[in-house]
Design a protein around this motif. Structure first.
Motif, short mmCIF file in Angstrom:
data_model
loop_
_atom_site.label_atom_id
_atom_site.label_comp_id
_atom_site.label_asym_id
_atom_site.label_seq_id
_atom_site.Cartn_x
_atom_site.Cartn_y
_atom_site.Cartn_z
N GLY A 1 -10.60 -4.47 7.89
CA GLY A 1 -11.27 -5.59 8.54
C GLY A 1 -11.16 -5.56 10.05
O GLY A 1 -12.10 -5.92 10.76
N THR A 2 -10.01 -5.13 10.55
CA THR A 2 -9.79 -5.13 12.01
C THR A 2 -10.80 -4.22 12.71
O THR A 2 -11.43 -4.64 13.69
N GLU B 1 -2.72 -4.93 11.86
CA GLU B 1 -1.37 -4.53 11.47
C GLU B 1 -0.43 -4.81 12.65
O GLU B 1 -0.87 -4.91 13.79
N LYS C 1 0.80 -1.24 0.00
CA LYS C 1 0.00 0.00 0.00
C LYS C 1 0.83 1.29 0.00
O LYS C 1 0.48 2.26 -0.66
N LYS D 1 -5.45 2.96 1.97
CA LYS D 1 -6.25 2.30 0.93
C LYS D 1 -7.11 3.33 0.19
O LYS D 1 -7.23 3.30 -1.05
N ASP E 1 -4.51 0.38 12.43
CA ASP E 1 -5.91 0.02 12.15
C ASP E 1 -6.84 0.99 12.87
O ASP E 1 -7.66 1.66 12.23
N1 HSE Z 1 -4.99 -4.70 8.91
C1 HSE Z 1 -5.66 -4.75 7.67
C2 HSE Z 1 -7.15 -4.88 7.89
C3 HSE Z 1 -5.12 -5.91 6.86
O1 HSE Z 1 -7.54 -5.14 9.04
O2 HSE Z 1 -7.92 -4.71 6.98
C4 HSE Z 1 -5.50 -5.90 5.41
O3 HSE Z 1 -4.99 -4.81 4.71
#
Ligand code: HSE
Length: 342
Positions: free
Chosen positions: A184-185, A214, A129, A229, A220
């Motif tokens: 996602g976290t 991470e 990224k 992102k 996160d």
């Molecule tokens: N730490 C990131 C998440 C991992 O939780 O989305 C995927 O990029």
């Protein structure tokens, strides 16, 4: 577009596309596993931070299998101590697959590897990224100037085909906005806090144990990963020049179980939403009405709604992280390059 090495061999078959893989972590091992079953590709080199193995005609399948299964590269007979840059700069290959650890502060050393490969006319696939969030346009210009393809589907939304949907399927559409859950976290933390009433610190620890957070989980919960992102979306879809520094960012550390409950009583969910349009980019916890498809996305799942002119809103949902999912996105990009450059 620059053609890959595709001259037929003595029996008239096309030669395999030669790939160089940087990074043998979780994603690297997943990519190796899949590539092993694809004769159209041959892995000619792999590098980690400690050294590399390389063979111009392709590394042996057995050594690759063992590495995919977790064997240390430094145990390989032909392991050489040296920098990945040596491989990128001096050896022969067609496509660089850059999967090293991301650095969102200065994007190095990945940014230099990518730049060098593109200058040499090598196509690029990456899950990294940092370089895309900070230097998208520099890399994109280098790719165009050197007639190379640059693909980065794995950087955002795991296996969800966000960029190929916008680039290929929606090629004739004007994309008005992109809005989604891209970390996602934090979605896992918010979902578990709300659905199970589990305290923040306990759920964060769970997310770390599941291997999705991470290394430094503040990336996160402070929205840094999501901002990186979103910056890639902002730069590639809306042409934002200093995308990462322009993202307005608020994390989830101030979201309490009481706020989640209050939102639910009013028929809302609270989600860490990433949104981008031609005016700007923002990552922040927001109230999402229950009729919005994003409201029902729970756990580590990611989702993105692309607002288009005539096709209306399209929402894509999928797994946002994980070895197989991310490797699938990398392989999809690689296959796309192979199909376009033979
Ligand atoms: N730490 C990131 C998440 C991992 O939780 O989305 C995927 O990029």
């Amino acid at each position: 577009m620059r053609k890959v090495w595709s001259s037929p061999n003595q029996t008239g078959e096309l030669m395999s596309v030669r790939v160089l893989i940087l990074g043998v972590g979780t994603v690297g091992k997943g990519v190796l596993k899949t590539i092993l079953g694809k004769p159209e590709f041959s892995v000619c080199g792999i590098a980690s931070s400690k050294g590399y193995i390389y063979s111009e005609n392709g590394l042996g399948q057995e050594a690759l299998k063992q590495m995919a299964a977790g064997k240390k590269m430094s145990d390989a007979a032909d392991f050489k101590q040296g920098s990945a840059m040596e491989l990128v700069k001096e050896k022969e290959y067609d496509v660089l697959i850059e999967l090293t650890t991301t650095d969102i502060k200065n994007a190095e050393p990945a940014f230099s590897y990518m730049g060098e490969a593109l200058v040499r006319g090598k196509h690029l696939v990456t899950s990294n990224k940092g370089p895309l969030a900070l230097h998208f346009h520099e890399l994109d210009s280098l790719a165009k100037k050197n007639e190379c393809m640059m693909r980065f589907e794995a950087t955002v939304g795991g296996a969800i085909p966000i960029f190929s949907t916008i680039r290929d399927y929606l090629a004739d559409e004007k994309v008005g906005s992109v809005k989604g859950i891209l970390n996602g976290t934090t979605n896992y933390i918010l979902s578990r806090m709300f659905e199970e009433r589990i305290p923040y610190a306990t759920v964060l620890k769970e997310a770390q144990d599941r291997g999705i957070a991470e290394k430094d989980p503040s990336y996160d919960v402070e929205g840094i990963d999501a901002a990186a992102k979103l910056a890639i979306i902002g730069a590639s879809v809306f042409g934002k020049k200093n995308a990462y520094s322009e993202v307005k960012r608020t994390g989830i550390t101030h979201v309490t179980p009481e706020i989640l409950e209050l939102a639910a009583q009013r028929n809302y969910r609270i989600k860490l939403i990433c949104s981008a349009d031609s005016k700007g980019m923002e990552v922040s916890p927001r109230f999402v009405g229950l009729s919005d498809p994003l409201a029902s996305i729970s756990g580590t799942t990611n989702a993105v709604t692309i607002e288009t002119g005539s096709a209306g809103p399209l929402t894509l949902v999928g797994r946002g992280a994980g070895q197989n999912e991310t490797a699938a996105a990398v392989i999809a990009d690689l296959v796309n390059i192979e199909k376009n450059t033979r």
